[in-house]
Motif scaffolding. Structure first.
Motif, PDB file in Angstrom:
ATOM      1  N   THR A  35      41.669  64.377  20.717  1.00  0.00           N
ATOM      2  CA  THR A  35      40.232  64.214  20.566  1.00  0.00           C
ATOM      3  C   THR A  35      39.975  62.767  20.977  1.00  0.00           C
ATOM      4  O   THR A  35      38.752  62.509  21.486  1.00  0.00           O
ATOM      5  CB  THR A  35      39.722  64.300  19.102  1.00  0.00           C
ATOM      6  OG1 THR A  35      40.372  63.594  18.253  1.00  0.00           O
ATOM      7  CG2 THR A  35      39.693  65.990  18.788  1.00  0.00           C
ATOM      8  N   VAL A  36      40.935  61.553  21.172  1.00  0.00           N
ATOM      9  CA  VAL A  36      40.590  60.325  21.462  1.00  0.00           C
ATOM     10  C   VAL A  36      41.262  60.212  22.772  1.00  0.00           C
ATOM     11  O   VAL A  36      41.080  58.762  23.330  1.00  0.00           O
ATOM     12  CB  VAL A  36      41.139  59.423  20.280  1.00  0.00           C
ATOM     13  CG1 VAL A  36      40.284  59.723  18.991  1.00  0.00           C
ATOM     14  CG2 VAL A  36      42.514  59.489  19.965  1.00  0.00           C
ATOM     15  N   VAL A  37      41.731  60.878  23.446  1.00  0.00           N
ATOM     16  CA  VAL A  37      42.269  60.460  24.692  1.00  0.00           C
ATOM     17  C   VAL A  37      41.065  60.783  25.931  1.00  0.00           C
ATOM     18  O   VAL A  37      40.323  61.745  25.747  1.00  0.00           O
ATOM     19  CB  VAL A  37      43.196  61.651  25.092  1.00  0.00           C
ATOM     20  CG1 VAL A  37      43.883  61.439  26.744  1.00  0.00           C
ATOM     21  CG2 VAL A  37      44.455  61.563  24.175  1.00  0.00           C
ATOM     22  N   SER A  38      41.053  59.830  26.886  1.00  0.00           N
ATOM     23  CA  SER A  38      40.133  59.798  27.934  1.00  0.00           C
ATOM     24  C   SER A  38      40.042  61.041  28.760  1.00  0.00           C
ATOM     25  O   SER A  38      39.249  61.565  29.351  1.00  0.00           O
ATOM     26  CB  SER A  38      40.140  58.591  28.822  1.00  0.00           C
ATOM     27  OG  SER A  38      41.300  58.530  29.544  1.00  0.00           O
ATOM     28  N   ASN A  39      41.097  61.543  29.139  1.00  0.00           N
ATOM     29  CA  ASN A  39      41.482  62.954  29.904  1.00  0.00           C
ATOM     30  C   ASN A  39      42.215  63.682  29.054  1.00  0.00           C
ATOM     31  O   ASN A  39      43.638  64.065  29.389  1.00  0.00           O
ATOM     32  CB  ASN A  39      42.070  62.408  31.219  1.00  0.00           C
ATOM     33  CG  ASN A  39      42.388  63.630  32.179  1.00  0.00           C
ATOM     34  OD1 ASN A  39      41.746  64.621  31.760  1.00  0.00           O
ATOM     35  ND2 ASN A  39      42.749  63.176  33.278  1.00  0.00           N
TER      36      ASN A  39
ATOM     37  N   VAL B 148      49.970  59.407  35.575  1.00  0.00           N
ATOM     38  CA  VAL B 148      49.631  60.038  36.534  1.00  0.00           C
ATOM     39  C   VAL B 148      48.076  60.663  36.571  1.00  0.00           C
ATOM     40  O   VAL B 148      47.195  60.869  37.458  1.00  0.00           O
ATOM     41  CB  VAL B 148      50.899  61.253  37.427  1.00  0.00           C
ATOM     42  CG1 VAL B 148      50.072  62.051  38.313  1.00  0.00           C
ATOM     43  CG2 VAL B 148      51.847  60.382  37.829  1.00  0.00           C
ATOM     44  N   PHE B 149      48.044  61.266  35.462  1.00  0.00           N
ATOM     45  CA  PHE B 149      46.906  62.185  35.128  1.00  0.00           C
ATOM     46  C   PHE B 149      45.641  61.071  34.726  1.00  0.00           C
ATOM     47  O   PHE B 149      44.411  61.470  34.322  1.00  0.00           O
ATOM     48  CB  PHE B 149      46.937  63.118  34.240  1.00  0.00           C
ATOM     49  CG  PHE B 149      47.969  64.010  34.547  1.00  0.00           C
ATOM     50  CD1 PHE B 149      47.783  65.038  35.680  1.00  0.00           C
ATOM     51  CD2 PHE B 149      49.085  64.404  33.998  1.00  0.00           C
ATOM     52  CE1 PHE B 149      48.631  66.069  36.079  1.00  0.00           C
ATOM     53  CE2 PHE B 149      50.079  65.264  34.596  1.00  0.00           C
ATOM     54  CZ  PHE B 149      49.556  66.130  35.407  1.00  0.00           C
ATOM     55  N   GLY B 150      45.952  59.837  34.404  1.00  0.00           N
ATOM     56  CA  GLY B 150      44.747  58.792  33.975  1.00  0.00           C
ATOM     57  C   GLY B 150      44.365  59.361  32.519  1.00  0.00           C
ATOM     58  O   GLY B 150      43.111  59.077  32.376  1.00  0.00           O
ATOM     59  N   ALA B 151      45.365  59.583  31.678  1.00  0.00           N
ATOM     60  CA  ALA B 151      44.887  59.686  30.274  1.00  0.00           C
ATOM     61  C   ALA B 151      45.060  58.461  29.354  1.00  0.00           C
ATOM     62  O   ALA B 151      46.395  58.236  29.250  1.00  0.00           O
ATOM     63  CB  ALA B 151      45.653  60.923  29.749  1.00  0.00           C
ATOM     64  N   ALA B 152      44.191  57.790  29.166  1.00  0.00           N
ATOM     65  CA  ALA B 152      44.246  56.502  28.350  1.00  0.00           C
ATOM     66  C   ALA B 152      44.095  56.856  26.823  1.00  0.00           C
ATOM     67  O   ALA B 152      43.275  57.597  26.318  1.00  0.00           O
ATOM     68  CB  ALA B 152      43.058  55.648  28.740  1.00  0.00           C
ATOM     69  N   LEU B 153      45.274  56.580  26.075  1.00  0.00           N
ATOM     70  CA  LEU B 153      45.210  56.978  24.782  1.00  0.00           C
ATOM     71  C   LEU B 153      44.786  55.725  23.764  1.00  0.00           C
ATOM     72  O   LEU B 153      45.668  54.629  24.014  1.00  0.00           O
ATOM     73  CB  LEU B 153      46.642  57.383  24.379  1.00  0.00           C
ATOM     74  CG  LEU B 153      46.763  57.946  22.879  1.00  0.00           C
ATOM     75  CD1 LEU B 153      46.332  59.102  22.524  1.00  0.00           C
ATOM     76  CD2 LEU B 153      48.386  58.336  22.774  1.00  0.00           C
ATOM     77  N   ARG B 154      43.809  56.051  23.076  1.00  0.00           N
ATOM     78  CA  ARG B 154      43.352  54.732  22.256  1.00  0.00           C
ATOM     79  C   ARG B 154      43.753  54.663  20.718  1.00  0.00           C
ATOM     80  O   ARG B 154      43.387  53.946  19.961  1.00  0.00           O
ATOM     81  CB  ARG B 154      41.768  54.762  22.212  1.00  0.00           C
ATOM     82  CG  ARG B 154      41.126  54.653  23.372  1.00  0.00           C
ATOM     83  CD  ARG B 154      39.595  54.818  23.363  1.00  0.00           C
ATOM     84  NE  ARG B 154      39.186  54.988  24.491  1.00  0.00           N
ATOM     85  CZ  ARG B 154      38.972  56.354  24.886  1.00  0.00           C
ATOM     86  NH1 ARG B 154      39.257  57.352  24.311  1.00  0.00           N
ATOM     87  NH2 ARG B 154      38.076  56.577  26.259  1.00  0.00           N
ATOM     88  N   ALA B 155      44.872  55.555  20.769  1.00  0.00           N
ATOM     89  CA  ALA B 155      45.497  55.787  19.225  1.00  0.00           C
ATOM     90  C   ALA B 155      46.882  55.231  19.275  1.00  0.00           C
ATOM     91  O   ALA B 155      47.569  55.108  20.380  1.00  0.00           O
ATOM     92  CB  ALA B 155      45.635  57.135  18.901  1.00  0.00           C
ATOM     93  N   PRO B 156      47.148  54.508  18.381  1.00  0.00           N
ATOM     94  CA  PRO B 156      48.788  53.782  18.141  1.00  0.00           C
ATOM     95  C   PRO B 156      49.709  54.719  17.971  1.00  0.00           C
ATOM     96  O   PRO B 156      51.021  54.408  18.042  1.00  0.00           O
ATOM     97  CB  PRO B 156      48.921  53.037  16.944  1.00  0.00           C
ATOM     98  CG  PRO B 156      47.663  53.459  15.780  1.00  0.00           C
ATOM     99  CD  PRO B 156      46.523  54.077  16.900  1.00  0.00           C
ATOM    100  N   HIS B 157      49.882  55.952  17.970  1.00  0.00           N
ATOM    101  CA  HIS B 157      50.792  57.216  18.054  1.00  0.00           C
ATOM    102  C   HIS B 157      50.226  58.256  18.941  1.00  0.00           C
ATOM    103  O   HIS B 157      49.044  58.305  19.705  1.00  0.00           O
ATOM    104  CB  HIS B 157      50.866  57.651  16.824  1.00  0.00           C
ATOM    105  CG  HIS B 157      49.620  58.134  15.986  1.00  0.00           C
ATOM    106  ND1 HIS B 157      49.078  59.577  16.222  1.00  0.00           N
ATOM    107  CD2 HIS B 157      48.515  57.444  15.001  1.00  0.00           C
ATOM    108  CE1 HIS B 157      47.813  59.448  15.697  1.00  0.00           C
ATOM    109  NE2 HIS B 157      47.591  58.574  14.834  1.00  0.00           N
TER     110      HIS B 157
END
Length: 52
Positions: free
Chosen positions: A18-22, A2-11
């Motif tokens: 620090t690596v989340v888009s939002n 819902v918040f549009g937080a894309a996580l680029r880490a495998p965990h």
């Protein structure tokens, strides 16, 4: 999602903020999920019998 937080880490967890888009949306989702989980646990938990 819902918040549009894309996580680029495998965990997940608090350490990958620090690596989340939002980051603020990600932290809000963690807090909201924790509160909802605690409320469900408190509602479904049976009281302990004090038999000594």
């Amino acid at each position: 999602m819902v918040f549009g937080a894309a996580l680029r880490a495998p965990h997940g967890g608090i350490f990958v903020v620090t690596v989340v888009s939002n980051p603020l949306g990600y932290l809000a989702a963690i807090i909201i999920g924790s509160v909802v989980g605690m409320a469900i646990l408190a509602f479904l938990k049976k009281p302990l019998d004090k038999q000594v």
